[in-house]
Scaffold this motif. Structure first.
Motif, PDB file in Angstrom:
ATOM      1  N   ASP A  78     -10.966   0.074 -10.324  1.00 21.38           N
ATOM      2  CA  ASP A  78     -12.269   0.149 -10.996  1.00 21.38           C
ATOM      3  C   ASP A  78     -12.892   1.533 -10.874  1.00 21.38           C
ATOM      4  OD1 ASP A  78     -12.092  -2.464 -11.850  1.00 21.38           O
ATOM      5  OD2 ASP A  78     -13.389  -3.260 -10.257  1.00 21.38           O
ATOM      6  N   ARG A  79     -12.731   2.172  -9.711  1.00 23.00           N
ATOM      7  CA  ARG A  79     -13.300   3.513  -9.523  1.00 23.00           C
ATOM      8  C   ARG A  79     -12.725   4.476 -10.557  1.00 23.00           C
ATOM      9  NH1 ARG A  79     -11.853   5.457  -4.292  1.00 23.00           N
ATOM     10  NH2 ARG A  79     -10.732   7.225  -5.110  1.00 23.00           N
ATOM     11  N   ILE A  85     -14.908   6.111 -13.818  1.00 27.55           N
ATOM     12  CA  ILE A  85     -14.998   7.564 -13.972  1.00 27.55           C
ATOM     13  C   ILE A  85     -14.499   7.952 -15.370  1.00 27.55           C
ATOM     14  CG2 ILE A  85     -14.085   9.779 -13.190  1.00 27.55           C
ATOM     15  CD1 ILE A  85     -14.022   8.566 -10.336  1.00 27.55           C
ATOM     16  N   LEU A  86     -13.392   7.335 -15.791  1.00 27.41           N
ATOM     17  CA  LEU A  86     -12.867   7.627 -17.136  1.00 27.41           C
ATOM     18  C   LEU A  86     -13.830   7.164 -18.226  1.00 27.41           C
ATOM     19  CD1 LEU A  86      -9.083   6.789 -16.642  1.00 27.41           C
ATOM     20  CD2 LEU A  86     -10.179   9.039 -16.629  1.00 27.41           C
ATOM     21  N   LYS A  87     -14.493   6.031 -17.998  1.00 27.04           N
ATOM     22  CA  LYS A  87     -15.496   5.574 -18.967  1.00 27.04           C
ATOM     23  C   LYS A  87     -16.656   6.566 -19.039  1.00 27.04           C
ATOM     24  CE  LYS A  87     -14.687   0.614 -19.024  1.00 27.04           C
ATOM     25  NZ  LYS A  87     -15.307  -0.710 -18.893  1.00 27.04           N
ATOM     26  N   ALA A  88     -17.047   7.121 -17.904  1.00 27.25           N
ATOM     27  CA  ALA A  88     -18.111   8.129 -17.907  1.00 27.25           C
ATOM     28  C   ALA A  88     -17.654   9.369 -18.665  1.00 27.25           C
ATOM     29  CB  ALA A  88     -18.509   8.483 -16.481  1.00 27.25           C
ATOM     30  N   LEU A  89     -16.405   9.788 -18.465  1.00 27.88           N
ATOM     31  CA  LEU A  89     -15.874  10.936 -19.208  1.00 27.88           C
ATOM     32  C   LEU A  89     -15.839  10.664 -20.703  1.00 27.88           C
ATOM     33  CD1 LEU A  89     -12.866  12.019 -16.932  1.00 27.88           C
ATOM     34  CD2 LEU A  89     -15.037  13.225 -17.250  1.00 27.88           C
ATOM     35  N   ARG A  90     -15.591   9.422 -21.074  1.00 28.11           N
ATOM     36  CA  ARG A  90     -15.544   9.026 -22.486  1.00 28.11           C
ATOM     37  C   ARG A  90     -16.946   8.979 -23.090  1.00 28.11           C
ATOM     38  NH1 ARG A  90     -12.623   3.382 -23.749  1.00 28.11           N
ATOM     39  NH2 ARG A  90     -14.565   2.652 -22.848  1.00 28.11           N
ATOM     40  N   ARG A 117       0.844  -1.207   0.000  1.00 21.72           N
ATOM     41  CA  ARG A 117       0.000   0.000   0.000  1.00 21.72           C
ATOM     42  C   ARG A 117       0.874   1.250   0.000  1.00 21.72           C
ATOM     43  NH1 ARG A 117      -4.966   0.180  -1.585  1.00 21.72           N
ATOM     44  NH2 ARG A 117      -5.713   1.537   0.047  1.00 21.72           N
ATOM     45  N   ARG A 118       1.952   1.231   0.776  1.00 21.73           N
ATOM     46  CA  ARG A 118       2.859   2.388   0.803  1.00 21.73           C
ATOM     47  C   ARG A 118       3.531   2.599  -0.556  1.00 21.73           C
ATOM     48  NH1 ARG A 118       2.706   4.231   5.752  1.00 21.73           N
ATOM     49  NH2 ARG A 118       2.415   2.822   7.494  1.00 21.73           N
ATOM     50  N   LEU A 119       3.685   1.512  -1.308  1.00 18.04           N
ATOM     51  CA  LEU A 119       4.229   1.617  -2.664  1.00 18.04           C
ATOM     52  C   LEU A 119       3.173   2.076  -3.675  1.00 18.04           C
ATOM     53  CD1 LEU A 119       6.424  -1.622  -2.739  1.00 18.04           C
ATOM     54  CD2 LEU A 119       7.227   0.765  -2.659  1.00 18.04           C
ATOM     55  N   GLY A 120       1.919   2.224  -3.210  1.00 22.49           N
ATOM     56  CA  GLY A 120       0.849   2.716  -4.081  1.00 22.49           C
ATOM     57  C   GLY A 120       0.085   1.633  -4.816  1.00 22.49           C
ATOM     58  N   ILE A 121       0.280   0.378  -4.442  1.00 23.51           N
ATOM     59  CA  ILE A 121      -0.472  -0.692  -5.099  1.00 23.51           C
ATOM     60  C   ILE A 121      -1.910  -0.634  -4.608  1.00 23.51           C
ATOM     61  CG2 ILE A 121      -0.667  -3.175  -5.478  1.00 23.51           C
ATOM     62  CD1 ILE A 121       2.370  -3.330  -5.202  1.00 23.51           C
ATOM     63  N   ARG A 122      -2.833  -0.615  -5.558  1.00 26.54           N
ATOM     64  CA  ARG A 122      -4.238  -0.353  -5.255  1.00 26.54           C
ATOM     65  C   ARG A 122      -5.075  -1.622  -5.212  1.00 26.54           C
ATOM     66  NH1 ARG A 122      -5.863   4.397  -9.338  1.00 26.54           N
ATOM     67  NH2 ARG A 122      -5.230   2.909 -10.909  1.00 26.54           N
ATOM     68  N   THR A 123      -6.226  -1.491  -4.576  1.00 28.97           N
ATOM     69  CA  THR A 123      -7.199  -2.574  -4.596  1.00 28.97           C
ATOM     70  C   THR A 123      -7.905  -2.573  -5.951  1.00 28.97           C
ATOM     71  OG1 THR A 123      -9.043  -1.242  -3.770  1.00 28.97           O
ATOM     72  CG2 THR A 123      -7.624  -2.289  -2.113  1.00 28.97           C
ATOM     73  N   GLN A 124      -8.562  -3.678  -6.276  1.00 33.55           N
ATOM     74  CA  GLN A 124      -9.316  -3.732  -7.535  1.00 33.55           C
ATOM     75  C   GLN A 124     -10.427  -2.686  -7.528  1.00 33.55           C
ATOM     76  OE1 GLN A 124      -8.459  -5.725 -10.265  1.00 33.55           O
ATOM     77  NE2 GLN A 124      -9.818  -4.234 -11.198  1.00 33.55           N
ATOM     78  N   GLY A 125     -11.022  -2.447  -6.375  1.00 27.30           N
ATOM     79  CA  GLY A 125     -12.071  -1.423  -6.278  1.00 27.30           C
ATOM     80  C   GLY A 125     -11.551  -0.032  -6.592  1.00 27.30           C
ATOM     81  N   GLU A 126     -10.349   0.270  -6.146  1.00 26.29           N
ATOM     82  CA  GLU A 126      -9.758   1.582  -6.437  1.00 26.29           C
ATOM     83  C   GLU A 126      -9.441   1.710  -7.922  1.00 26.29           C
ATOM     84  OE1 GLU A 126      -7.709   2.120  -2.035  1.00 26.29           O
ATOM     85  OE2 GLU A 126      -6.595   1.104  -3.633  1.00 26.29           O
TER      86      GLU A 126
END
Length: 140
Positions: free
Chosen positions: A120-121, A125-130, A109-118
């Motif tokens: 996907d979020r 959002i990018l799909k909505a912008l598209r 987490r400190r290295l910035g590795i994200r959860t699948q939910g993060e």
């Protein structure tokens, strides 16, 4: 989404320090701001990148398997005490399965590795912008 499923998906976030979650959330917000107004092609490239991004579960599983195999090889080649390394990895995986947390999670987490939910979020959002959801909005 049911509450229990939502809670299960947020296990890693729940066990991560708030400052780490806040930093990851801020990074997502900055990325979304950077891509706001981008062309559909640019948004599609970023979404493709997100589809290939490793989430924390995949990183943990890969790391655990690698370290466990290393412990097995070292125990066979040098000293049986190296089996404790593989045992430790198994304990961490069990702890993660039962609690949603283990010591390597904090490092990842400190290295910035994200959860699948993060991931996907950001992706949705990018799909909505598209404009991917315009047809759904019009039919409502």
């Amino acid at each position: 989404m049911s509450t229990s499923l939502s809670q299960e998906m947020d296990r890693v976030r729940r066990h991560s320090p708030p400052e780490i979650n806040d930093r990851i959330d801020a990074d997502i917000d900055m990325t979304v701001q950077r891509y706001t107004g981008a062309s559909p092609e640019v948004l599609s490239r970023r979404i493709d990148e997100l589809d290939r991004e490793w989430d924390i579960e995949r990183a943990l599983e890969t790391n655990a398997a690698s370290v466990a195999l290393l412990g097995l090889v070292l125990s066979r080649m040098h000293n049986r005490r190296w089996m404790w390394l593989s045992t430790g990895v198994a304990v961490f995986l069990l702890q993660h399965a039962l609690q949603g947390w283990c010591p390597p999670i904090s490092v990842f987490r400190r290295l910035g590795i994200r959860t699948q939910g993060e991931i996907d979020r950001e992706k949705y959002i990018l799909k909505a912008l598209r404009g991917d959801f315009q047809a759904v909005l019009k039919s409502s």
